[in-house]
Scaffold this motif. Structure first.
Motif, PDB file in Angstrom:
ATOM      1  N   ASP A   7       4.231 -80.448  -0.921  1.00 34.19           N
ATOM      2  CA  ASP A   7       3.724 -79.240  -0.339  1.00 34.19           C
ATOM      3  C   ASP A   7       2.385 -79.299  -1.417  1.00 34.19           C
ATOM      4  O   ASP A   7       1.402 -78.563  -2.067  1.00 34.19           O
ATOM      5  N   VAL A   8       1.589 -79.486   0.068  1.00 37.21           N
ATOM      6  CA  VAL A   8       0.355 -79.514   0.337  1.00 37.21           C
ATOM      7  C   VAL A   8      -0.767 -78.351  -0.382  1.00 37.21           C
ATOM      8  O   VAL A   8      -1.173 -77.685  -0.862  1.00 37.21           O
ATOM      9  N   ASN A   9       0.120 -77.084  -0.034  1.00 39.09           N
ATOM     10  CA  ASN A   9      -0.057 -75.909  -0.351  1.00 39.09           C
ATOM     11  C   ASN A   9      -0.277 -75.745  -2.295  1.00 39.09           C
ATOM     12  O   ASN A   9      -1.672 -75.448  -2.583  1.00 39.09           O
ATOM     13  N   ALA A  10       0.657 -76.004  -2.711  1.00 36.52           N
ATOM     14  CA  ALA A  10       0.791 -76.416  -3.699  1.00 36.52           C
ATOM     15  C   ALA A  10      -0.254 -77.011  -4.972  1.00 36.52           C
ATOM     16  O   ALA A  10      -1.319 -76.487  -5.745  1.00 36.52           O
ATOM     17  N   ILE A  11      -1.353 -77.737  -4.391  1.00 41.75           N
ATOM     18  CA  ILE A  11      -2.300 -78.632  -4.450  1.00 41.75           C
ATOM     19  C   ILE A  11      -2.995 -77.487  -4.436  1.00 41.75           C
ATOM     20  O   ILE A  11      -4.136 -77.916  -5.359  1.00 41.75           O
ATOM     21  N   ALA A  12      -4.071 -76.734  -3.089  1.00 43.49           N
ATOM     22  CA  ALA A  12      -5.387 -76.197  -2.770  1.00 43.49           C
ATOM     23  C   ALA A  12      -4.944 -74.542  -4.151  1.00 43.49           C
ATOM     24  O   ALA A  12      -5.485 -74.697  -4.834  1.00 43.49           O
ATOM     25  N   MET A  13      -3.949 -74.227  -4.649  1.00 42.12           N
ATOM     26  CA  MET A  13      -3.016 -73.683  -6.008  1.00 42.12           C
ATOM     27  C   MET A  13      -3.734 -74.249  -7.008  1.00 42.12           C
ATOM     28  O   MET A  13      -4.278 -73.239  -7.875  1.00 42.12           O
ATOM     29  N   LEU A  14      -3.189 -75.248  -7.335  1.00 42.60           N
ATOM     30  CA  LEU A  14      -2.826 -75.832  -8.404  1.00 42.60           C
ATOM     31  C   LEU A  14      -4.629 -76.004  -8.855  1.00 42.60           C
ATOM     32  O   LEU A  14      -4.872 -75.568 -10.165  1.00 42.60           O
ATOM     33  N   LYS A  15      -5.221 -75.986  -8.109  1.00 46.72           N
ATOM     34  CA  LYS A  15      -6.518 -76.112  -8.254  1.00 46.72           C
ATOM     35  C   LYS A  15      -7.437 -74.964  -8.246  1.00 46.72           C
ATOM     36  O   LYS A  15      -8.546 -74.691  -9.368  1.00 46.72           O
ATOM     37  N   GLU A  16      -6.587 -73.734  -8.195  1.00 44.72           N
ATOM     38  CA  GLU A  16      -7.434 -72.619  -8.713  1.00 44.72           C
ATOM     39  C   GLU A  16      -7.158 -72.022 -10.179  1.00 44.72           C
ATOM     40  O   GLU A  16      -7.600 -71.407 -10.778  1.00 44.72           O
ATOM     41  N   LYS A  17      -5.360 -72.530 -10.057  1.00 47.02           N
ATOM     42  CA  LYS A  17      -4.875 -72.288 -11.370  1.00 47.02           C
ATOM     43  C   LYS A  17      -5.509 -72.725 -12.664  1.00 47.02           C
ATOM     44  O   LYS A  17      -5.716 -71.917 -13.817  1.00 47.02           O
ATOM     45  N   ILE A  43      -6.132 -84.872  -0.145  1.00 49.50           N
ATOM     46  CA  ILE A  43      -7.067 -84.625  -0.572  1.00 49.50           C
ATOM     47  C   ILE A  43      -7.753 -83.803  -0.019  1.00 49.50           C
ATOM     48  O   ILE A  43      -8.914 -83.256  -0.472  1.00 49.50           O
ATOM     49  N   MET A  44      -7.737 -83.089   1.321  1.00 44.76           N
ATOM     50  CA  MET A  44      -8.482 -82.305   2.017  1.00 44.76           C
ATOM     51  C   MET A  44      -7.941 -81.030   0.923  1.00 44.76           C
ATOM     52  O   MET A  44      -8.664 -80.041   1.730  1.00 44.76           O
ATOM     53  N   ALA A  45      -6.513 -81.061   0.993  1.00 49.86           N
ATOM     54  CA  ALA A  45      -6.003 -79.587   0.398  1.00 49.86           C
ATOM     55  C   ALA A  45      -6.849 -79.344  -1.254  1.00 49.86           C
ATOM     56  O   ALA A  45      -6.647 -78.704  -1.719  1.00 49.86           O
ATOM     57  N   GLY A  46      -7.438 -80.730  -1.661  1.00 51.80           N
ATOM     58  CA  GLY A  46      -8.321 -80.695  -3.350  1.00 51.80           C
ATOM     59  C   GLY A  46      -8.152 -81.476  -4.460  1.00 51.80           C
ATOM     60  O   GLY A  46      -8.065 -81.562  -5.238  1.00 51.80           O
ATOM     61  N   ALA A  47      -6.872 -82.223  -3.936  1.00 50.51           N
ATOM     62  CA  ALA A  47      -6.339 -83.500  -4.964  1.00 50.51           C
ATOM     63  C   ALA A  47      -7.662 -84.328  -5.548  1.00 50.51           C
ATOM     64  O   ALA A  47      -8.451 -84.813  -4.963  1.00 50.51           O
ATOM     65  N   ASP A  48      -7.372 -84.497  -6.873  1.00 47.01           N
ATOM     66  CA  ASP A  48      -8.613 -85.280  -7.170  1.00 47.01           C
ATOM     67  C   ASP A  48      -8.195 -86.710  -7.313  1.00 47.01           C
ATOM     68  O   ASP A  48      -9.136 -87.421  -7.774  1.00 47.01           O
ATOM     69  N   GLY A  49      -6.725 -87.019  -6.996  1.00 44.38           N
ATOM     70  CA  GLY A  49      -6.361 -88.454  -6.566  1.00 44.38           C
ATOM     71  C   GLY A  49      -5.175 -88.825  -5.954  1.00 44.38           C
ATOM     72  O   GLY A  49      -4.957 -87.361  -5.775  1.00 44.38           O
TER      73      GLY A  49
END
Ligand code: PEP
Ligand code: MN
Length: 336
Positions: free
Chosen positions: A251-261, A288-294
């Motif tokens: 769920d790449v969506n979740a990565i982008a959303m978690l980084k915001e929440k 990584i493009m979705a915002g993962a830190d690692g």
């Protein structure tokens, strides 16, 4: 509502605060972490936040209406960076790679993996010594003796260990040999385990449950944080969906959303996320493009001989290529 207290708040100041909260019928929980002292207030009444914020002994106050609070970005705008020591940091601005086998199998395997990681500049090694397996007849890990052997080798090599803890009873024996405790997908809502990890002075990587929602993941993180441990990372490792063509749906969506929440670091696990070796690189780069830190990923000298999860494990040359591409992708993302 979150109220951060001054470290030297006086008893009468605390009492004054409690009386005010009582008057507006807010229930309160006191939270003391390794870094700060908070009161979490839950209630419905409208009130002027300044009437509490200006009381003596109070450092900060915010309204946070989400079910999770301390892990919310509404409380802490600045992202959390977790320091593992020896110059290794995880979080915004510090891309981290954690690589290693699904299971720790032998001393020889540990040594080969360490040599590979050292060659590639990867400083955190993953591996399970307690394995949650769908079948009770599968390999279930080398246990504490395996962990001790592994620890000895990594200390000599300057590499950190991340490994899964499955039960509260294992924490104490493991703690001296672990740099990051991993909570696996199957234990994502094991609240007793989360509570207990809140009392440990080691970072925790919390995986999303197999059918866990984003909100449930954040509330699970809140358990660890509110029990005293602020050093929590979240991990997207794929969820169960109706799709059967691959093991899980990353769920790449979740990565982008978690980084915001949340202000907590967000780590991607593309190995479990798709479960098929030939796609792991693409999913890692997308994460990584979705915002993962690692990224945490499975590697093995001979994936086809791995005791577990070989089908999603990269060989050393495949992994080395991916580390380079991930670092490039991260650098590119940082310029966006
Ligand atoms: C693992 O990291 O090998 C593992 C068992 O992960 P998960 O809990 O995500 O299935
Ligand atoms: Mn695995």
């Amino acid at each position: 509502m979150i109220i951060q207290l001054e470290p030297n708040i006086k008893a009468d100041q605390l009492q004054q605060l409690e009386e005010q909260l009582d008057a507006i019928r807010y229930s309160t929980t006191r939270v003391t972490t390794q870094f700060a002292d908070y009161i979490i207030g839950v209630g419905k009444a409208e009130f002027d936040i300044r009437s509490i914020g200006t009381l003596p002994g109070i450092r900060d106050i915010h309204r946070v209406s989400d079910a999770y609070k301390l892990v919310s970005k509404k409380w802490k705008v600045e992202d959390t960076v977790i320091d593992l020591g020896d110059g290794i940091q995880l979080g915004t601005g510090h891309f981290g790679i954690m690589a290693g086998p699904c299971s720790i199998e032998s001393e020889e395997q540990i040594e080969k993996t360490i040599t590979h990681l050292q060659q590639e500049g990867v400083r955190i090694m993953r591996g399970g010594v307690y394995k949650p397996r769908s079948s009770p007849y599968s390999f279930r890990g080398l246990g504490i003796d395996g962990l001790k052997m592994w620890y000895k080798r990594t200390r000599e090599a300057g590499i950190k260990i991340i490994t899964e803890v499955m039960m509260v009873e294992q924490i104490e024996a493991m703690a001296d040999y672990v740099d990051v405790f991993q909570v696996g997908a199957r234990n994502s809502q094991n609240f007793n385990l989360l509570d207990a990890l809140g009392e440990v002075d080691k970072p925790v990587l919390l995986k999303r449950g197999i059918s866990g929602t984003i909100d449930e993941l954040l509330q699970a993180a809140e358990y660890i944080f509110s029990n005293g441990n602020e050093r929590v990372m979240l991990c997207e490792r794929g969820i169960r969906s109706y799709e059967t063509a691959y093991r899980n749906t990353m769920d790449v969506n979740a990565i982008a959303m978690l980084k915001e929440k949340t202000h907590l670091p967000v780590i991607a696990d593309p190995s479990h996320g798709i479960g098929l070796r030939r796609y792991v690189d693409k999913i890692a780069l997308a994460s990584i493009m979705a915002g993962a830190d690692g990224v945490i990923m499975e590697v093995h000298e001979q994936p086809e001989k791995a005791f577990s999860d070989g089908q999603q494990t990269l060989s050393f040359p495949e992994a080395a290529r991916l580390y380079r591409r991930m670092r490039q992708a991260y650098e590119l993302r940082e310029t966006f």
